[in-house]
Design a protein around this motif. Structure first.
Motif, PDB file in Angstrom:
ATOM      1  N   LEU A  38       8.403  -4.399  -1.421  1.00  0.00           N
ATOM      2  CA  LEU A  38       9.731  -4.540  -2.525  1.00  0.00           C
ATOM      3  C   LEU A  38      10.634  -5.687  -2.129  1.00  0.00           C
ATOM      4  O   LEU A  38      11.266  -5.859  -3.184  1.00  0.00           O
ATOM      5  N   SER A  39      10.667  -6.233  -0.967  1.00  0.00           N
ATOM      6  CA  SER A  39      11.640  -7.246  -0.693  1.00  0.00           C
ATOM      7  C   SER A  39      11.100  -8.765  -1.287  1.00  0.00           C
ATOM      8  O   SER A  39      11.767  -9.376  -1.371  1.00  0.00           O
ATOM      9  N   GLN A  40       9.940  -8.588  -1.614  1.00  0.00           N
ATOM     10  CA  GLN A  40       9.245  -9.817  -2.144  1.00  0.00           C
ATOM     11  C   GLN A  40       9.409 -10.288  -3.751  1.00  0.00           C
ATOM     12  O   GLN A  40       8.992 -10.940  -4.203  1.00  0.00           O
ATOM     13  N   ILE A  41      10.056  -8.934  -4.326  1.00  0.00           N
ATOM     14  CA  ILE A  41      10.208  -9.039  -5.701  1.00  0.00           C
ATOM     15  C   ILE A  41      11.128 -10.026  -5.946  1.00  0.00           C
ATOM     16  O   ILE A  41      12.371 -10.101  -5.773  1.00  0.00           O
ATOM     17  N   SER A  43      13.290 -12.255  -9.006  1.00  0.00           N
ATOM     18  CA  SER A  43      14.332 -11.849  -9.936  1.00  0.00           C
ATOM     19  C   SER A  43      13.664 -11.860 -11.387  1.00  0.00           C
ATOM     20  O   SER A  43      13.966 -10.884 -12.173  1.00  0.00           O
ATOM     21  N   LYS A  44      12.752 -12.608 -11.665  1.00  0.00           N
ATOM     22  CA  LYS A  44      12.100 -12.686 -12.904  1.00  0.00           C
ATOM     23  C   LYS A  44      11.088 -11.592 -13.081  1.00  0.00           C
ATOM     24  O   LYS A  44      10.634 -11.387 -14.210  1.00  0.00           O
ATOM     25  N   ALA A  45      10.866 -10.885 -12.081  1.00  0.00           N
ATOM     26  CA  ALA A  45       9.723  -9.765 -12.248  1.00  0.00           C
ATOM     27  C   ALA A  45      10.664  -8.379 -12.202  1.00  0.00           C
ATOM     28  O   ALA A  45       9.941  -7.215 -12.507  1.00  0.00           O
ATOM     29  N   LEU A  46      12.016  -8.381 -12.185  1.00  0.00           N
ATOM     30  CA  LEU A  46      12.590  -7.002 -12.055  1.00  0.00           C
ATOM     31  C   LEU A  46      12.442  -6.147 -13.443  1.00  0.00           C
ATOM     32  O   LEU A  46      12.247  -4.928 -13.091  1.00  0.00           O
ATOM     33  N   ASP A  47      12.401  -6.952 -14.573  1.00  0.00           N
ATOM     34  CA  ASP A  47      12.190  -6.094 -15.921  1.00  0.00           C
ATOM     35  C   ASP A  47      10.791  -6.120 -16.523  1.00  0.00           C
ATOM     36  O   ASP A  47      10.469  -5.735 -17.378  1.00  0.00           O
ATOM     37  N   LYS A  48       9.851  -6.769 -15.460  1.00  0.00           N
ATOM     38  CA  LYS A  48       8.519  -6.821 -15.888  1.00  0.00           C
ATOM     39  C   LYS A  48       7.585  -5.433 -15.446  1.00  0.00           C
ATOM     40  O   LYS A  48       7.941  -4.846 -14.311  1.00  0.00           O
ATOM     41  N   PRO A  49       6.827  -4.858 -16.289  1.00  0.00           N
ATOM     42  CA  PRO A  49       6.121  -3.636 -15.891  1.00  0.00           C
ATOM     43  C   PRO A  49       5.461  -3.810 -14.536  1.00  0.00           C
ATOM     44  O   PRO A  49       4.564  -4.817 -14.559  1.00  0.00           O
ATOM     45  N   ALA A  50       5.600  -3.055 -13.699  1.00  0.00           N
ATOM     46  CA  ALA A  50       4.585  -3.072 -12.405  1.00  0.00           C
ATOM     47  C   ALA A  50       3.361  -2.132 -13.006  1.00  0.00           C
ATOM     48  O   ALA A  50       2.141  -2.577 -12.695  1.00  0.00           O
ATOM     49  N   PHE A  51       3.695  -0.724 -13.389  1.00  0.00           N
ATOM     50  CA  PHE A  51       2.547   0.079 -13.907  1.00  0.00           C
ATOM     51  C   PHE A  51       2.852   0.414 -15.236  1.00  0.00           C
ATOM     52  O   PHE A  51       3.970   0.764 -15.487  1.00  0.00           O
ATOM     53  N   ILE A  52       1.541   0.516 -16.129  1.00  0.00           N
ATOM     54  CA  ILE A  52       1.840   1.332 -17.486  1.00  0.00           C
ATOM     55  C   ILE A  52       0.862   2.331 -17.507  1.00  0.00           C
ATOM     56  O   ILE A  52      -0.370   2.059 -17.067  1.00  0.00           O
ATOM     57  N   GLY A  63      11.773  -3.452 -11.108  1.00  0.00           N
ATOM     58  CA  GLY A  63      13.239  -3.142 -10.849  1.00  0.00           C
ATOM     59  C   GLY A  63      13.571  -1.548 -10.496  1.00  0.00           C
ATOM     60  O   GLY A  63      13.872  -1.198  -9.323  1.00  0.00           O
ATOM     61  N   GLU A  64      12.531  -0.824 -11.370  1.00  0.00           N
ATOM     62  CA  GLU A  64      12.696   0.806 -11.114  1.00  0.00           C
ATOM     63  C   GLU A  64      11.866   1.109  -9.955  1.00  0.00           C
ATOM     64  O   GLU A  64      12.221   1.993  -9.467  1.00  0.00           O
ATOM     65  N   LEU A  65      10.595   0.374  -9.758  1.00  0.00           N
ATOM     66  CA  LEU A  65       9.920   0.667  -8.638  1.00  0.00           C
ATOM     67  C   LEU A  65      10.727   0.724  -7.214  1.00  0.00           C
ATOM     68  O   LEU A  65      10.618   1.328  -6.437  1.00  0.00           O
ATOM     69  N   ARG A  66      11.476  -0.286  -7.083  1.00  0.00           N
ATOM     70  CA  ARG A  66      12.389  -0.494  -5.962  1.00  0.00           C
ATOM     71  C   ARG A  66      13.369   0.528  -5.853  1.00  0.00           C
ATOM     72  O   ARG A  66      13.364   1.289  -4.738  1.00  0.00           O
ATOM     73  N   SER A  67      14.172   0.992  -6.917  1.00  0.00           N
ATOM     74  CA  SER A  67      15.019   1.980  -6.927  1.00  0.00           C
ATOM     75  C   SER A  67      14.426   3.386  -6.795  1.00  0.00           C
ATOM     76  O   SER A  67      15.086   4.224  -5.917  1.00  0.00           O
TER      77      SER A  67
END
Length: 509
Positions: A38-41, A43-52, A63-67
């Motif tokens: 999560l520390s490697q995320i 800024s350009k990936a914050l709004d990108k889907p990690a999982f769908i 970003g949601e995954l981190r929080s």
């Protein structure tokens, strides 16, 4: 020390080293897998889907995954879970599965998985082994897990997610100190040669796997934009390493299929423009056999199919390459004990290639697997060619001891699969007083075939040395396999020993 540039072999030590290089691993002792990923995320990936979710199209952004990971750790803490506690997850694939992994581990608790298809006795046996403090499951599975004499907590995954979504978002950790050498997970081996064992996996192991997969995938252009499809079970190490350690490390997007079916897989590939598809061998075989039905789907986005979990024969590889020339077929080899893949042959242009922790509560098995110098004995028979490519021959424990010879079942299975009347096959040892063991083929006929035992025995006899010949054939309805596609030969052996009549062996053995 002289190291061969071509193969990576050092003659003075007798060791092979990868000539493709290795990534630098983080040396910080106080580091967990979640904090590393999560520390490697960026800024350009914050709004990108990690999982769908493949069906509902719901998604979790980076970003949601981190929080959400931080919030879920607080939820677990409110349930009384603390560092070192074991949380058993018995749920099928879902959008939230990777979040459960990260949430448990970020608290310093130990994540453990079980196959939702297990029977009540199988699940109870696993629960006895690990003694979890909390079990997360579904309504369908709960009846198999209830134990009135136990005080352990059971929570339904939907209730847990409802609680999480109503819980205040936390961006701060709980302050639990987690070290790389702390236990992160207890993952069960496939149990192909005996009872499944609980393998101890450290945070360091998973972090190293994340670094290795990133090293491989980022060596190619477009890793950040890749779309992976998760059709593998996430309770299995292959799926967990690929879609938690791997895709998160390169910040790709993963589409999660709740339950595998060929049609759902093809629909998802077309819908989400999937570029990389990790699979197990039976899925590759299915794609080849049903190629006419596959033609109705647009699979042009797929650039690589990554196959692991069990050996894939050269016959199937060549057929796949002819059917899908635009896709690169890669094989990787790994174990539960190594927390995922340790070799990957991603193919060379125009060629088809066959190359490809300790036990919890079982010190005897651990000492047999890991020696005093720290080397892991995998139990696989392999060889390395002059280019440094690794080839798996078979499991040492599964070699058939015919007189003074050793016969590899996988070699015979590959030959048998060429036969036009054979749909599936497994070769197992059958006890014999004179020879010790003889190779016996368990065959699933193709369609309404009337092929007989003598036809199959003769077919193999012309292609192998005399000691490798198939001596007996039994016809079965199906071949039992593990979730990763491995043939469960011990199940076939047990059935053969209890149902087969004594053999009349000729003097020609």
């Amino acid at each position: 020390m002289e190291v061969s540039i071509e193969s990576g072999f050092c003659s003075s030590t007798g060791l092979y080293c990868s000539k493709w290089g290795s990534p630098l691993l983080p040396q910080t002792p106080h580091l967990s897998l979640p904090s590393f990923l999560l520390s490697q995320i960026s800024s350009k990936a914050l709004d990108k889907p990690a999982f769908i979710d493949s069906k509902s199209c719901k998604s979790i952004t980076y970003g949601e995954l981190r929080s959400l990971t931080s919030s879920l750790a607080h939820v677990f803490h409110s349930l009384g879970i603390k560092k070192g506690d074991i949380v058993l997850v018995v749920v099928p694939n879902s959008l939230y599965y990777p979040l459960l992994v990260l949430g448990v581990m970020s608290l310093g608790a130990i994540f453990s998985t079980a196959n939702p298809l297990h029977t009540r006795p199988e699940l109870q046996s696993q629960i006895q082994d690990t003694n979890p403090n909390l079990i997360i499951t579904t309504p369908e599975q709960r009846s198999k897990l209830d134990d009135r004499q136990s005080t352990r907590s059971i929570i339904l995954v939907d209730d847990l997610m409802d609680t999480l979504l109503q819980y205040p978002r936390h961006h701060k950790t709980l302050g639990t100190e987690i070290n790389q050498d702390d236990i992160a997970a207890l993952m069960y081996s496939s149990g192909t040669t005996g009872k499944s064992k609980s393998v101890v996996c450290l945070h360091r192991n998973f972090i190293a796997m994340s670094c290795f997969l990133r090293h491989v995938w980022e060596s190619e252009d477009g890793a950040f934009d890749d779309i992976y499809l998760c059709v593998l079970p996430l309770f299995h190490m292959f799926g967990l390493s690929m879609f938690v350690c791997g895709t998160l490390a390169v910040q790709s997007t993963t589409v999660v299929l709740n339950k595998y079916s060929l049609e759902d897989m093809l629909v998802s590939v077309e819908k989400y423009k999937v570029t990389r598809l990790p699979v197990v061998p039976p899925m590759v075989v299915q794609l080849v056999r049903l190629q006419d039905g596959v033609k109705g789907y647009d699979l042009g986005s797929v650039k690589e199919v990554i196959c692991s979990g069990a050996p894939l024969g050269k016959v199937h590889m060549e057929k796949f390459s002819k059917c899908y020339p635009q896709m690169r077929l890669s094989q990787c080899y790994g174990l539960t004990e190594t927390c995922g893949p340790i070799t990957l042959c991603n193919g060379f242009s125009g060629m088809v290639h066959e190359s490809i922790g300790g036990y919890f509560g079982d010190p005897n098995a651990t000492s047999l697997a890991i020696n005093k110098e720290g080397w892991l004995h995998t139990g696989d028979l392999c060889f390395i060619d002059k280019l440094g490519l690794v080839y798996i021959v078979d499991r040492i424990k599964e070699l058939i001891k015919y007189k003074a010879y050793q016969v590899a079942p996988a070699e015979l299975e590959e030959i048998l699969l060429i036969h036009p009347d054979i749909n599936e096959v497994a070769v197992i040892p059958y006890p014999d007083e004179a020879a010790g063991e003889i190779p016996m083929a368990c065959v699933v006929k193709r369609g309404m075939s009337e092929v007989e035992e003598e036809d199959i025995i003769s077919f193999v006899a012309t292609k192998v040395a005399p000691y490798k010949k198939i001596r007996k054939v039994v016809f079965v309805d199906s071949i039992p396999r593990s979730a990763s596609g491995k043939i469960l030969r011990r199940h076939l052996r047990a059935k053969a020993l209890t149902t087969q009549q004594p053999l009349q062996i000729s003097s020609k053995l």
